[in-house]
Design a protein around this motif. Structure first.
Motif, PDB file in Angstrom:
ATOM      1  N   ALA A 372     -12.176  -2.279  16.278  1.00 35.40           N
ATOM      2  CA  ALA A 372     -11.585  -2.183  14.952  1.00 35.40           C
ATOM      3  C   ALA A 372      -9.875  -3.771  14.627  1.00 35.40           C
ATOM      4  CB  ALA A 372     -10.326  -1.257  14.688  1.00 35.40           C
ATOM      5  N   VAL A 373      -9.832  -3.491  15.603  1.00 31.33           N
ATOM      6  CA  VAL A 373      -8.598  -4.432  16.610  1.00 31.33           C
ATOM      7  C   VAL A 373      -8.947  -6.049  16.299  1.00 31.33           C
ATOM      8  CG1 VAL A 373      -6.624  -5.563  17.898  1.00 31.33           C
ATOM      9  CG2 VAL A 373      -7.270  -3.428  18.024  1.00 31.33           C
ATOM     10  N   PHE A 374      -9.513  -6.378  16.528  1.00 31.57           N
ATOM     11  CA  PHE A 374     -10.295  -7.504  17.034  1.00 31.57           C
ATOM     12  C   PHE A 374     -10.935  -7.985  14.923  1.00 31.57           C
ATOM     13  CE2 PHE A 374     -10.835  -6.373  20.897  1.00 31.57           C
ATOM     14  CZ  PHE A 374     -10.821  -7.843  21.488  1.00 31.57           C
ATOM     15  N   TRP A 375     -11.828  -6.674  14.813  1.00 34.12           N
ATOM     16  CA  TRP A 375     -12.173  -7.057  12.670  1.00 34.12           C
ATOM     17  C   TRP A 375     -10.924  -7.544  12.271  1.00 34.12           C
ATOM     18  CZ3 TRP A 375     -16.944  -7.916  11.748  1.00 34.12           C
ATOM     19  CH2 TRP A 375     -18.119  -7.364  12.524  1.00 34.12           C
ATOM     20  N   GLY A 376      -9.641  -6.978  12.493  1.00 34.88           N
ATOM     21  CA  GLY A 376      -8.603  -6.618  11.946  1.00 34.88           C
ATOM     22  C   GLY A 376      -8.238  -8.308  11.925  1.00 34.88           C
ATOM     23  N   ALA A 377      -8.250  -8.896  13.081  1.00 32.28           N
ATOM     24  CA  ALA A 377      -7.622  -9.868  14.003  1.00 32.28           C
ATOM     25  C   ALA A 377      -8.521 -11.343  12.734  1.00 32.28           C
ATOM     26  CB  ALA A 377      -7.125 -10.418  15.347  1.00 32.28           C
ATOM     27  N   ALA A 378      -9.578 -11.032  13.311  1.00 31.36           N
ATOM     28  CA  ALA A 378     -10.816 -11.991  11.858  1.00 31.36           C
ATOM     29  C   ALA A 378     -10.226 -12.488  10.543  1.00 31.36           C
ATOM     30  CB  ALA A 378     -12.264 -11.467  13.045  1.00 31.36           C
ATOM     31  N   ALA A 379     -10.025 -10.796  10.353  1.00 30.79           N
ATOM     32  CA  ALA A 379      -9.956 -11.286   9.170  1.00 30.79           C
ATOM     33  C   ALA A 379      -8.531 -11.680   8.302  1.00 30.79           C
ATOM     34  CB  ALA A 379     -10.516  -9.736   8.000  1.00 30.79           C
ATOM     35  N   VAL A 380      -7.895 -11.566   8.758  1.00 33.07           N
ATOM     36  CA  VAL A 380      -6.014 -11.725   8.298  1.00 33.07           C
ATOM     37  C   VAL A 380      -6.131 -13.335   8.800  1.00 33.07           C
ATOM     38  CG1 VAL A 380      -3.954 -11.166   8.979  1.00 33.07           C
ATOM     39  CG2 VAL A 380      -4.927  -9.826   9.136  1.00 33.07           C
ATOM     40  N   LEU A 381      -6.613 -13.542  10.099  1.00 30.75           N
ATOM     41  CA  LEU A 381      -6.756 -14.548  10.579  1.00 30.75           C
ATOM     42  C   LEU A 381      -6.956 -15.825   9.369  1.00 30.75           C
ATOM     43  CD1 LEU A 381      -5.417 -16.926  12.122  1.00 30.75           C
ATOM     44  CD2 LEU A 381      -7.898 -16.760  14.318  1.00 30.75           C
ATOM     45  N   ALA A 382      -8.783 -15.504   8.851  1.00 31.97           N
ATOM     46  CA  ALA A 382      -8.676 -16.930   7.660  1.00 31.97           C
ATOM     47  C   ALA A 382      -8.399 -16.445   6.493  1.00 31.97           C
ATOM     48  CB  ALA A 382     -10.846 -15.249   7.931  1.00 31.97           C
ATOM     49  N   VAL A 383      -7.947 -15.439   5.976  1.00 32.22           N
ATOM     50  CA  VAL A 383      -7.351 -15.656   4.740  1.00 32.22           C
ATOM     51  C   VAL A 383      -6.135 -16.364   5.549  1.00 32.22           C
ATOM     52  CG1 VAL A 383      -5.390 -14.478   3.364  1.00 32.22           C
ATOM     53  CG2 VAL A 383      -7.471 -13.312   4.321  1.00 32.22           C
ATOM     54  N   ALA A 384      -5.292 -16.962   6.213  1.00 32.24           N
ATOM     55  CA  ALA A 384      -4.556 -17.378   6.452  1.00 32.24           C
ATOM     56  C   ALA A 384      -4.962 -18.964   6.886  1.00 32.24           C
ATOM     57  CB  ALA A 384      -3.475 -17.066   7.635  1.00 32.24           C
ATOM     58  N   GLY A 385      -5.825 -18.834   7.438  1.00 26.57           N
ATOM     59  CA  GLY A 385      -6.373 -20.609   7.019  1.00 26.57           C
ATOM     60  C   GLY A 385      -7.091 -20.817   5.997  1.00 26.57           C
ATOM     61  N   LEU A 386      -7.607 -19.854   4.896  1.00 27.47           N
ATOM     62  CA  LEU A 386      -7.387 -20.196   4.088  1.00 27.47           C
ATOM     63  C   LEU A 386      -6.615 -20.730   2.895  1.00 27.47           C
ATOM     64  CD1 LEU A 386     -10.407 -18.617   2.428  1.00 27.47           C
ATOM     65  CD2 LEU A 386     -10.744 -20.652   3.454  1.00 27.47           C
ATOM     66  N   ALA A 387      -5.518 -20.269   3.337  1.00 24.24           N
ATOM     67  CA  ALA A 387      -4.398 -20.318   2.340  1.00 24.24           C
ATOM     68  C   ALA A 387      -2.978 -21.084   2.849  1.00 24.24           C
ATOM     69  CB  ALA A 387      -3.681 -18.856   2.502  1.00 24.24           C
ATOM     70  N   THR A 388      -3.450 -22.474   3.597  1.00 21.99           N
ATOM     71  CA  THR A 388      -3.112 -23.050   4.441  1.00 21.99           C
ATOM     72  C   THR A 388      -3.870 -24.149   4.577  1.00 21.99           C
ATOM     73  OG1 THR A 388      -3.029 -22.435   7.125  1.00 21.99           O
ATOM     74  CG2 THR A 388      -0.868 -21.426   5.692  1.00 21.99           C
ATOM     75  N   ALA A 389      -4.775 -23.980   4.507  1.00 24.86           N
ATOM     76  CA  ALA A 389      -5.589 -25.645   5.384  1.00 24.86           C
ATOM     77  C   ALA A 389      -5.310 -26.810   3.536  1.00 24.86           C
ATOM     78  CB  ALA A 389      -7.429 -25.386   4.743  1.00 24.86           C
ATOM     79  N   ARG A 390      -4.871 -26.428   2.987  1.00 23.83           N
ATOM     80  CA  ARG A 390      -4.793 -27.661   1.688  1.00 23.83           C
ATOM     81  C   ARG A 390      -3.448 -28.733   2.370  1.00 23.83           C
ATOM     82  NH1 ARG A 390      -3.825 -26.999  -5.193  1.00 23.83           N
ATOM     83  NH2 ARG A 390      -4.019 -28.937  -5.901  1.00 23.83           N
ATOM     84  N   GLU A 391      -2.119 -28.176   2.357  1.00 23.08           N
ATOM     85  CA  GLU A 391      -1.388 -29.103   2.711  1.00 23.08           C
ATOM     86  C   GLU A 391      -1.445 -28.810   4.690  1.00 23.08           C
ATOM     87  OE1 GLU A 391       1.465 -29.800   1.382  1.00 23.08           O
ATOM     88  OE2 GLU A 391       1.708 -28.184  -0.283  1.00 23.08           O
ATOM     89  N   LEU A 392      -2.369 -28.538   5.089  1.00 27.94           N
ATOM     90  CA  LEU A 392      -2.597 -29.286   6.238  1.00 27.94           C
ATOM     91  C   LEU A 392      -3.655 -30.405   7.134  1.00 27.94           C
ATOM     92  CD1 LEU A 392      -2.972 -25.399   8.263  1.00 27.94           C
ATOM     93  CD2 LEU A 392      -0.457 -27.828   8.697  1.00 27.94           C
TER      94      LEU A 392
END
Length: 403
Positions: A372-392
């Protein structure tokens, strides 16, 4: 660009980093193995990572300001000697049979406290040793050398030494810090302290924080890396239990599993400057996020040590490619007199989150299982990547300027 153009002082700094990271890699296998020998409760094992992360939350802003005030070369070698004393003391404690979870937590906290000052001085010093157009190459060389020493060679050696005698990995780490101090001392360049403004340490810290927050692309990098480190430390905090219990890896082979990270890290650090020239900083950052998310999903699914080692290689490749380009980008746009403060403000957020991530990893693993730790890590990082991609995505080192 050829390596000799980086200069003799850069290679002294490089050698110091490699020697130190070799010892750190040996100890990085010894610490979790020692914790797992004391308890198999994932919350307690993760507690060592919590204490290792706390100094970045409590001290980083102040030590970054001090790194801009003090001579950076002297600060680095004195920090190395202090770290040597910490790990020598831990080795003596283990050898005397006094090992406990709280001794490990205390040593991790002390070593990380020193690192908050050393790392601020170290990253602030590099732009004084090489030209700004050489930063990507210099960071690539630094990360490649430290990955080989700290992840490829150190952990397998540390696992083997721990099985032979649990105190030895920490003694080796202490010796490596002494060697690093000698090499830093030999650097001829003198790093002058920034002129004192007379406004006090708190005002100086505020100057660094405000400069960082007003730079929109660095701000986006801070947000992304803070979330990334939250997920990464959650995984690292329980990785030894994942290896021993889910993958059924023997303690002596735990360090060998980590070589997957090293092989990927070497490749990522080596190719990052070329990929950055082709794609630009921002697009390369987005690619590293995608690769990491996919690898975390794979780690959640597999029970094969071989597959896990390969997926850790993908994680290492993405992480160190990201490190090379993001650190070089930051160093290239931050004024010299603010390097220590901006670096520490950056790490206050991105590394200060580490104890939260480590604690979350232990709690999630205890309640929902290691996968579950790995599933959670993947989901949270995916959301952060989508949220910051436009600026980066538009970011390029050659053209971007502070906001």
């Amino acid at each position: 660009m050829t390596d000799h153009r980086l200069g003799a002082d850069f290679w002294r700094l490089w050698s110091a980093a490699v020697v130190s990271r070799l010892g750190g890699g040996v100890a990085s296998a010894g610490l979790p193995l020692l914790a797992a020998s004391l308890t198999r409760d994932p919350r307690q094992v993760a507690l060592v990572s919590v204490f290792a992360g706390l100094p970045w939350l409590l001290l980083a802003l102040h030590t970054g300001a001090l790194a801009d005030r003090w001579d950076r070369r002297r600060t680095m070698w004195l920090c190395d000697l202090a770290s040597a004393a910490v790990f020598a003391g831990l080795a003596v404690g283990v050898l005397a049979g006094a090992a406990s979870l709280w001794l490990l937590c205390a040593a991790a906290f002390a070593a990380a406290s020193i690192s908050t000052l050393f790392d601020s001085a170290n990253q602030a010093a590099l732009p004084s040793l090489v030209g700004r157009d050489q930063l990507s190459t210099a960071n690539s060389r630094l990360y490649t050398g430290t990955v080989v020493a700290g992840l490829l060679v150190g952990p397998p050696l540390g696992s083997w030494l721990f099985v032979a005698q649990p105190a030895v990995p920490f003694a080796v780490d202490a010796a490596s810090f002494v060697g690093s101090a000698a090499l830093v001392f030999a650097i001829r360049t003198r790093f002058r302290a920034a002129a004192r403004s007379g406004t006090g340490l708190t005002r100086e810290i505020g100057d660094g924080v405000r400069w960082l927050w007003r730079h929109r692309r660095l701000r986006a990098l801070v947000v992304l890396l803070t979330v990334w480190n939250l997920t990464e430390t959650a995984v690292i905090g329980v990785l030894v239990l994942y290896a021993l219990e889910r993958l059924q890896v023997a303690p002596s082979a735990y360090g060998l599993l980590l070589t997957g990270l090293a092989v990927g890290g070497v490749l990522g650090a080596a190719v990052a400057p070329r990929l950055e020239r082709w794609w630009g900083t921002g697009p390369l950052v987005v690619v590293t996020v995608v690769l990491t998310v996919l690898a975390e999903v794979g780690l959640a699914l597999t029970r094969s040590a071989v597959v896990a080692g390969a997926l850790l290689g993908v994680v290492g490749l993405a992480a160190f490619a990201f490190n090379v380009v993001s650190v070089s980008y930051r160093q290239s746009v931050v004024p010299d007199e603010l390097q220590g403060r901006v670096s520490s403000a950056y790490r206050f957020a991105t590394w200060g989150i580490a104890p939260v991530g480590a604690a979350l990893g232990g709690v999630v693993a205890a309640g929902a299982g290691l996968a579950a730790v790995f599933w959670g890590a993947a989901a949270v990082l995916a959301v952060a990547g989508l949220a910051t991609a436009r600026e980066l995505v538009p970011a390029r080192v050659a053209t971007d300027v502070p906001s």
